[in-house]
Design an enzyme around this catalytic site. Sequence first.
Site, short mmCIF file in Angstrom:
data_model
loop_
_atom_site.label_atom_id
_atom_site.label_comp_id
_atom_site.label_asym_id
_atom_site.label_seq_id
_atom_site.Cartn_x
_atom_site.Cartn_y
_atom_site.Cartn_z
N LYS A 126 -3.80 112.89 87.37
CA LYS A 126 -4.08 112.66 88.80
C LYS A 126 -3.38 113.74 89.63
O LYS A 126 -2.24 114.09 89.34
CB LYS A 126 -3.60 111.27 89.23
CG LYS A 126 -3.80 111.01 90.74
CD LYS A 126 -3.69 109.54 91.09
CE LYS A 126 -2.32 109.01 91.30
NZ LYS A 126 -1.53 109.68 92.36
N GLU A 195 -5.04 106.12 99.61
CA GLU A 195 -3.78 105.43 99.93
C GLU A 195 -3.59 105.31 101.43
O GLU A 195 -3.65 106.29 102.16
CB GLU A 195 -2.59 106.18 99.30
CG GLU A 195 -1.25 105.52 99.62
CD GLU A 195 -0.10 105.96 98.73
OE1 GLU A 195 -0.31 106.70 97.75
OE2 GLU A 195 1.04 105.54 99.03
O1 KIV Z 1 2.73 107.45 92.09
C1 KIV Z 1 2.10 106.40 92.27
O2 KIV Z 1 2.54 105.28 91.91
C2 KIV Z 1 0.81 106.50 92.94
C3 KIV Z 1 0.14 105.23 93.35
C4 KIV Z 1 0.81 104.67 94.53
C5 KIV Z 1 -1.31 105.43 93.58
O3 KIV Z 1 0.32 107.57 93.14
#
Ligand code: KIV
Length: 277
Positions: A126, A195
């Site tokens: 991600k 988010e």
């Molecule tokens: O780092 C994380 O936990 C996240 C979530 C809040 C989506 O990116």
Amino acid sequence: MSNEDRTAPVETKRVTTRTIREMKKRGQKVTMITAYDFTFARLFDDAGADMLLVGDSLSNVIQGNETTIPVTLDEMIYHARLVVRGAREHAMVICDMPFMSYQVNAEEGFRNAGRIMKETGAGAVKVEGGERVANLVRMMSEAGIPVMGHLGLTPQSIHQFGTYATRGKSHDEAERIKSDALALQEAGAFSVVLEKVPAALAREVTDSLRISTIGIGAGVHCDGQVLVMHDMLGLTEEFHPRFVRHYASLAVTVRKAVGQYDSDVKSGAFPNEGESY
Ligand code: KIV
């Protein structure tokens, strides 16, 4: 067995990017939760969570830092490995690329994503950002690395935002989030986290995309939801944003259990005969 047979996808219970695509088509919601170690990953996998995110929030909830900036790529890789070991049956594991592991240039990000995939066994990475990271997302997708995007409140930019307030409230910022989401989709991302954006904006983005949106503080119309495990299990008592629902009060349970243990040890009530050899 022909080569074709050997490479045909095997039907398993394991969630893949294909499962996530299918779930969107069927209108089935996706559940994602963060995980940082083997034991919790195993529990979450048993409980049926579809995706386990090794979030860079580990900088906050595991390492005790104020922001997600300090956590390193090596630390993310270490924790992702533990989570992959725990996700034995069902969940797909996604590993966050930490701050400065992909911001210098796309080539460096590409190489670091390769390290995550090779060294952890995770199913995807991600990255935060839209148009800005589209080139990197394209390179990764074309190389077979599934990518989840992250828009709206992107904690790696906290020093630029200056606040954890809701994003996308102004017309311009909402338009930017919409175009960034499309840029991620066009670059090959399979999903995008939204988010802390208004529910109406999240709905518009969700309806405009073929890929899945996973919301956190983005309302009910996203294709799925994600929560940080420490928040939803009631381990982080001091953190009360309105989007967190507490499904347990583990801080209370843990304090009570350890307090009882402490008093039993000190009084000599533990261990008893049956607990001794
Ligand atoms: O780092 C994380 O936990 C996240 C979530 C809040 C989506 O990116």
